[in-house]
Each structure stands twice: as structure tokens, then as C-alpha cells.
Design a protein around this motif. Structure first.
Motif, PDB file in Angstrom:
ATOM      1  N   LYS A 115       0.829  -1.201   0.000  1.00 18.42           N
ATOM      2  CA  LYS A 115       0.000   0.000   0.000  1.00 18.42           C
ATOM      3  C   LYS A 115       0.863   1.251   0.000  1.00 18.42           C
ATOM      4  CE  LYS A 115      -3.466   2.310   2.928  1.00 18.42           C
ATOM      5  NZ  LYS A 115      -4.214   2.192   4.201  1.00 18.42           N
ATOM      6  N   ILE A 116       0.499   2.228  -0.841  1.00 19.61           N
ATOM      7  CA  ILE A 116       1.163   3.534  -0.769  1.00 19.61           C
ATOM      8  C   ILE A 116       0.505   4.312   0.364  1.00 19.61           C
ATOM      9  CG2 ILE A 116       1.609   5.727  -1.922  1.00 19.61           C
ATOM     10  CD1 ILE A 116       1.844   4.271  -4.529  1.00 19.61           C
ATOM     11  N   GLY A 117       1.278   4.584   1.391  1.00 16.48           N
ATOM     12  CA  GLY A 117       0.712   5.131   2.618  1.00 16.48           C
ATOM     13  C   GLY A 117       0.559   6.637   2.660  1.00 16.48           C
ATOM     14  N   GLY A 118       1.000   7.339   1.640  1.00 18.82           N
ATOM     15  CA  GLY A 118       0.884   8.791   1.653  1.00 18.82           C
ATOM     16  C   GLY A 118       2.245   9.443   1.647  1.00 18.82           C
ATOM     17  N   GLU A 119       2.263  10.731   1.943  1.00 19.67           N
ATOM     18  CA  GLU A 119       3.490  11.522   1.860  1.00 19.67           C
ATOM     19  C   GLU A 119       4.007  11.866   3.256  1.00 19.67           C
ATOM     20  OE1 GLU A 119       4.802  15.059  -1.037  1.00 19.67           O
ATOM     21  OE2 GLU A 119       3.331  15.717   0.448  1.00 19.67           O
ATOM     22  N   LEU A 120       5.277  11.552   3.472  1.00 21.42           N
ATOM     23  CA  LEU A 120       5.938  11.927   4.711  1.00 21.42           C
ATOM     24  C   LEU A 120       6.858  13.118   4.445  1.00 21.42           C
ATOM     25  CD1 LEU A 120       7.016   8.425   6.095  1.00 21.42           C
ATOM     26  CD2 LEU A 120       4.951   9.732   6.657  1.00 21.42           C
ATOM     27  N   PHE A 121       7.045  13.944   5.458  1.00 21.36           N
ATOM     28  CA  PHE A 121       7.962  15.078   5.364  1.00 21.36           C
ATOM     29  C   PHE A 121       9.223  14.714   6.133  1.00 21.36           C
ATOM     30  CE2 PHE A 121       3.928  16.732   4.233  1.00 21.36           C
ATOM     31  CZ  PHE A 121       4.177  17.750   3.328  1.00 21.36           C
ATOM     32  N   SER A 122      10.336  14.750   5.445  1.00 16.61           N
ATOM     33  CA  SER A 122      11.579  14.261   6.031  1.00 16.61           C
ATOM     34  C   SER A 122      12.581  15.372   6.291  1.00 16.61           C
ATOM     35  CB  SER A 122      12.202  13.210   5.111  1.00 16.61           C
ATOM     36  OG  SER A 122      12.376  13.733   3.798  1.00 16.61           O
ATOM     37  N   ASP A 123      13.079  16.001   5.236  1.00 18.72           N
ATOM     38  CA  ASP A 123      14.172  16.972   5.348  1.00 18.72           C
ATOM     39  C   ASP A 123      13.723  18.416   5.181  1.00 18.72           C
ATOM     40  OD1 ASP A 123      15.437  14.549   5.241  1.00 18.72           O
ATOM     41  OD2 ASP A 123      16.980  15.154   3.834  1.00 18.72           O
ATOM     42  N   ALA A 124      12.447  18.620   4.935  1.00 14.24           N
ATOM     43  CA  ALA A 124      11.954  19.982   4.681  1.00 14.24           C
ATOM     44  C   ALA A 124      10.495  20.094   5.083  1.00 14.24           C
ATOM     45  CB  ALA A 124      12.113  20.333   3.196  1.00 14.24           C
ATOM     46  N   LEU A 125      10.107  21.289   5.482  1.00 15.13           N
ATOM     47  CA  LEU A 125       8.712  21.583   5.767  1.00 15.13           C
ATOM     48  C   LEU A 125       7.949  21.776   4.466  1.00 15.13           C
ATOM     49  CD1 LEU A 125       9.185  24.197   8.638  1.00 15.13           C
ATOM     50  CD2 LEU A 125       8.807  21.730   8.866  1.00 15.13           C
ATOM     51  N   SER A 126       6.635  21.817   4.556  1.00 21.40           N
ATOM     52  CA  SER A 126       5.815  22.220   3.414  1.00 21.40           C
ATOM     53  C   SER A 126       5.764  23.744   3.367  1.00 21.40           C
ATOM     54  CB  SER A 126       4.398  21.666   3.562  1.00 21.40           C
ATOM     55  OG  SER A 126       3.716  22.314   4.642  1.00 21.40           O
ATOM     56  N   ASP A 127       5.134  24.282   2.334  1.00 21.89           N
ATOM     57  CA  ASP A 127       4.898  25.725   2.326  1.00 21.89           C
ATOM     58  C   ASP A 127       3.773  26.043   3.307  1.00 21.89           C
ATOM     59  OD1 ASP A 127       2.452  25.131   1.068  1.00 21.89           O
ATOM     60  OD2 ASP A 127       3.264  25.502  -0.928  1.00 21.89           O
ATOM     61  N   ASP A 128       3.449  27.325   3.426  1.00 25.59           N
ATOM     62  CA  ASP A 128       2.476  27.748   4.437  1.00 25.59           C
ATOM     63  C   ASP A 128       1.094  27.123   4.248  1.00 25.59           C
ATOM     64  OD1 ASP A 128       4.371  29.290   5.656  1.00 25.59           O
ATOM     65  OD2 ASP A 128       3.769  31.172   4.694  1.00 25.59           O
ATOM     66  N   LYS A 129       0.760  26.754   3.012  1.00 26.20           N
ATOM     67  CA  LYS A 129      -0.561  26.186   2.742  1.00 26.20           C
ATOM     68  C   LYS A 129      -0.586  24.664   2.916  1.00 26.20           C
ATOM     69  CE  LYS A 129      -1.805  29.864  -0.512  1.00 26.20           C
ATOM     70  NZ  LYS A 129      -2.188  30.189  -1.915  1.00 26.20           N
ATOM     71  N   GLY A 130       0.565  24.069   3.138  1.00 25.26           N
ATOM     72  CA  GLY A 130       0.650  22.619   3.250  1.00 25.26           C
ATOM     73  C   GLY A 130       0.405  22.129   4.661  1.00 25.26           C
ATOM     74  N   PRO A 131       0.456  20.799   4.844  1.00 24.57           N
ATOM     75  CA  PRO A 131       0.141  20.212   6.148  1.00 24.57           C
ATOM     76  C   PRO A 131       1.303  20.205   7.128  1.00 24.57           C
ATOM     77  CG  PRO A 131       0.613  18.475   4.587  1.00 24.57           C
ATOM     78  CD  PRO A 131       0.701  19.764   3.816  1.00 24.57           C
ATOM     79  N   ALA A 132       2.466  20.698   6.692  1.00 26.34           N
ATOM     80  CA  ALA A 132       3.660  20.597   7.540  1.00 26.34           C
ATOM     81  C   ALA A 132       4.469  21.888   7.500  1.00 26.34           C
ATOM     82  CB  ALA A 132       4.520  19.415   7.086  1.00 26.34           C
ATOM     83  N   SER A 133       3.805  22.992   7.744  1.00 24.25           N
ATOM     84  CA  SER A 133       4.475  24.292   7.628  1.00 24.25           C
ATOM     85  C   SER A 133       5.321  24.632   8.850  1.00 24.25           C
ATOM     86  CB  SER A 133       3.448  25.403   7.386  1.00 24.25           C
ATOM     87  OG  SER A 133       2.527  25.479   8.462  1.00 24.25           O
ATOM     88  N   THR A 134       5.188  23.849   9.929  1.00 26.02           N
ATOM     89  CA  THR A 134       6.044  23.979  11.107  1.00 26.02           C
ATOM     90  C   THR A 134       6.543  22.584  11.478  1.00 26.02           C
ATOM     91  OG1 THR A 134       4.330  23.605  12.787  1.00 26.02           O
ATOM     92  CG2 THR A 134       4.596  25.868  11.966  1.00 26.02           C
ATOM     93  N   TYR A 135       7.576  22.535  12.317  1.00 27.06           N
ATOM     94  CA  TYR A 135       8.110  21.239  12.746  1.00 27.06           C
ATOM     95  C   TYR A 135       7.040  20.419  13.466  1.00 27.06           C
ATOM     96  CZ  TYR A 135      10.785  17.807  15.423  1.00 27.06           C
ATOM     97  OH  TYR A 135      11.249  16.641  15.984  1.00 27.06           O
ATOM     98  N   ILE A 136       6.308  21.047  14.367  1.00 31.24           N
ATOM     99  CA  ILE A 136       5.286  20.320  15.114  1.00 31.24           C
ATOM    100  C   ILE A 136       4.214  19.775  14.174  1.00 31.24           C
ATOM    101  CG2 ILE A 136       3.397  20.591  16.791  1.00 31.24           C
ATOM    102  CD1 ILE A 136       5.274  22.321  18.463  1.00 31.24           C
ATOM    103  N   ASP A 137       3.770  20.590  13.222  1.00 31.06           N
ATOM    104  CA  ASP A 137       2.783  20.121  12.252  1.00 31.06           C
ATOM    105  C   ASP A 137       3.358  18.998  11.391  1.00 31.06           C
ATOM    106  OD1 ASP A 137       0.835  21.843  13.142  1.00 31.06           O
ATOM    107  OD2 ASP A 137       1.177  23.351  11.592  1.00 31.06           O
ATOM    108  N   MET A 138       4.651  19.087  11.056  1.00 32.38           N
ATOM    109  CA  MET A 138       5.301  18.053  10.264  1.00 32.38           C
ATOM    110  C   MET A 138       5.251  16.703  10.980  1.00 32.38           C
ATOM    111  SD  MET A 138       9.297  17.742   9.103  1.00 32.38           S
ATOM    112  CE  MET A 138       9.846  16.935  10.621  1.00 32.38           C
ATOM    113  N   MET A 139       5.630  16.700  12.256  1.00 31.16           N
ATOM    114  CA  MET A 139       5.641  15.453  13.003  1.00 31.16           C
ATOM    115  C   MET A 139       4.222  14.905  13.182  1.00 31.16           C
ATOM    116  SD  MET A 139       8.825  14.809  13.436  1.00 31.16           S
ATOM    117  CE  MET A 139       8.905  13.522  14.694  1.00 31.16           C
TER     118      MET A 139
END
Length: 327
Positions: free
Chosen positions: A290-314
Motif C-alpha cells: 500500500k502507498i501510505g501517503g506523503e511523509l515530510f523528512s528533510d523539509a517543511l511544506s509551504d504555508d498552505k501545506g500540512p507541515a508548515s512547522t516542525y510540530i505540524d510536520m511530526m
């Protein structure tokens, strides 16, 4: 002097207001300390601790890959203008020494991972390791000297353990206090408040991973950025690219992982925001994982994404992992 007095008198007579010169101390208080952070996750830490006393410039921005970053002349100017340059260290920014030298900066270079115990990469034969069924969370499926590039056998992705993130924050706090003693109380208060949030986050990650059956806590990712996460929270990550995205996975690496997925029924493969998804999609297609989705590893997303801060990323990452692995 007479001309100045006449101008002032004339302005007052006309009811005009004059710009008032601020005292030197007041002017200094309004000036933010210019700092540079090498990549977006580190930049977020610096912003949290520095608050409104610092102006943070990030070299490798949202969704950017620091492994393959090529500094431009504009980046040298940013570094030259900085009072502090925060770097991850552990060989993560293979380009940083050249950039600092080229910039001629007088900035203090602060290694944010100081005090963190580095995670060493394995150098044993990969096929032998897989054949014997070893499941060491510190194993990276990357031969030393083949994938580690400038890392020198050290995994640089220390921020993937929230406990390590707290050490980043303490190092940033101390560096800002040294550069700006007048802001000591502010930096300490900011760091304390943020560390409390990180402690709560750490507990949340532990609880989320503990809720996943242990036999299912094994996944495939594009490159091996999650070793510290795996060691801290009991998840095994397998990656065809090793710790750097600079090298392409060999046919042998991919074939081995496909065999391992089939033999061990590894439930899911994940894409990363900084990596080409084609490799993971190919592996998923050939194994029916199964493709489980997208993980954020070495970079945050932009402000409109789901990982715009470290806490949101985790939080995003544990949500994606829990969703794919729990059932």
C-alpha cells in the motif's frame, strides 16, 4: 545652525510635525538580529526561540532538498549579512563550508546538533543482513561509502527524534543569548514554552506508534531520513537510497527491497516531499504494498501545506503512519 532653527520655527508656525530622532538605545531595540538557517526545519526552530528579536533567512526553503542544494551568489550575500549562521552539522550541508568561505562572513557559525549522540550508519553486506532476518532499527540498508556521501557514515537527520529537537532548541537559545544578551529573558521564555510543546509532541508520537501492532511497524521510504525516528519510537524504515538523495538507488537495491517486502509482508511504502515518487510507486506496483501517503523528512511544506512547522510536520507524519499501518 541658524538655517535649522529657522526651519524648525517655520514648521512650528505652520503646525507641521517634525520627525523625532530616536535615541541610540531605542534605535538598537527596534533592530532585529539578522540570522541565517541552513534549511526550513532549522529555520522554524530559530523563529520559535528568537521570536520578534530576530530576522530569520532560510537558505533551503520549504520542500527543498538540502542534499542537492546548489548555493547561488544571492545566498553568499545572505550569509555575509548574517550575525549568526545556524547549521545542522553531522555532514548534512555538504556545501556549507564552501558557501561560508565564499561569503567572507564574520558571522558566528552555530552547529545546532551539538550534544546529540550521532547515529552511525551500518557498513555490513545488505543482502546478508536481510537474509538473516535482522531487524535492527539502527540499520540503514546503505553501504558505507556508497550512499553516505559527505555524511562520513553518520546519519544527519537528528531532528526526526523529538527529544533531539529539544537539544536543537537549547543550542539555539544559548547562541542567541551570546549574541544578544539583552534578549536573554525573551529567548529563555520562548525556548521554555516551545520545549514544553515539544515534550507534549514527543508523548503524542510515542503513543501513536505504540498503538500500531509491532509486526506492522515496518515501512519503505524513498531515502533513509527516518533512522532517529525509528530508533526513538520503535519503527523500522527501509530505504533504497540510503541517507542522501544525491545517489540513485541501484537495480540491486530495488530488487532486494522488493524481495524483502514480499517475504516479510511489509505493509506500506511512503513517498517523501523532497523525493521523486516514481521509485516508490514502482516498488508498490511490483509488490502490491500500500502507498501510505506523503511523509515530510528533510523539509517543511509551504504555508498552505500540512507541515508548515516542525510540530505540524511530526503530527502529519504520525497521522500518515498510523493510518497506513494500523489496519
Amino acid at each position: 545652525m541658524l538655517t535649522r532653527r529657522l526651519a524648525v520655527a517655520g514648521a512650528l508656525a505652520l503646525g507641521l510635525s517634525l520627525p523625532l530622532a530616536l535615541p541610540a538605545a531605542a534605535q538598537d531595540a527596534t533592530k532585529k538580529i539578522p540570522v541565517v538557517a541552513s534549511f526550513s526545519i532549522l529555520g522554524d526552530f530559530v523563529k520559535e526561540v528568537g521570536g520578534d528579536r530576530v530576522a530569520v533567512t532560510t537558505l533551503v526553503g520549504p520542500n527543498g532538498d538540502a542534499h542537492v542544494f546548489q548555493p547561488a551568489p544571492a545566498d553568499a550575500k545572505k550569509v555575509a549579512a548574517a550575525q549568526i549562521v545556524f547549521v545542522n552539522g553531522l555532514g548534512f550541508e555538504g556545501w556549507i563550508d564552501r558557501l561560508v568561505k565564499a561569503s567572507g562572513t564574520k558571522a558566528e557559525i552555530v552547529v545546532a546538533t551539538k550534544g546529540i549522540t550521532p547515529r552511525e550508519m551500518a557498513d555490513e553486506d545488505e543482502d546478508d543482513h536481510a537474509a538473516h532476518g535482522h531487524k535492527d532499527h539502527d540499520h540503514d540498508h546503505a553501504k558505507k561509502g556508497e550512499h553516505d556521501h559527505d555524511h562520513g557514515g553518520i546519519d544527519p537527520h537528528a531532528w526526526q527524534s523529538v527529544a533531539n529537537a529539544e537539544i536543537y532548541v537549547a543550542n539555539i537559545r544559548d547562541a542567541l543569548i551570546a549574541a544578544d544578551p539583552a534578549g536573554k529573558a525573551a529567548y529563555e521564555a520562548n525556548a521554555s514554552a516551545y520545549t514544553a510543546k515539544l515534550e507534549a509532541l514527543d508523548a503524542q508520537v510515542k503513543a501513536a506508534m505504540a498503538a500500531i501492532p509491532e509486526s506492522r511497524r515496518r515501512i519503505i521510504t524513498s531515502h533513509d531520513a527516518f533512522g532517529y525516528f525509528g530508533a526513538a519510537y520503535g519503527v523500522e524504515f527501509i530505504a533504497p537510497q540510503g541517507v542522501s538523495t544525491e545517489s540513485e538507488a541501484s537495480a540491486k537495491d530495488v530488487a532486494r527491497i522488493i524481495r524483502q517486502i514480499k517475504a516479510e509482508n511489509i505493509p506500506a511504502v511512503f513517498m517523501e516531499n523532497i523525493s521523486d515518487p516514481r521509485l516508490v510507486k514502482r516498488i508498490a506496483k511490483e509488490t502490491q504494498a500500500k502507498i501510505g501517503g506523503e511523509l515530510f523528512s528533510d523539509a517543511l511544506s509551504d504555508d498552505k501545506g500540512p507541515a508548515s512547522t516542525y510540530i505540524d510536520m511530526m503530527k502529519n507524519n504520525i497521522t500518515q503512519l498510523s493510518s497506513a499501518l494500523s489496519s
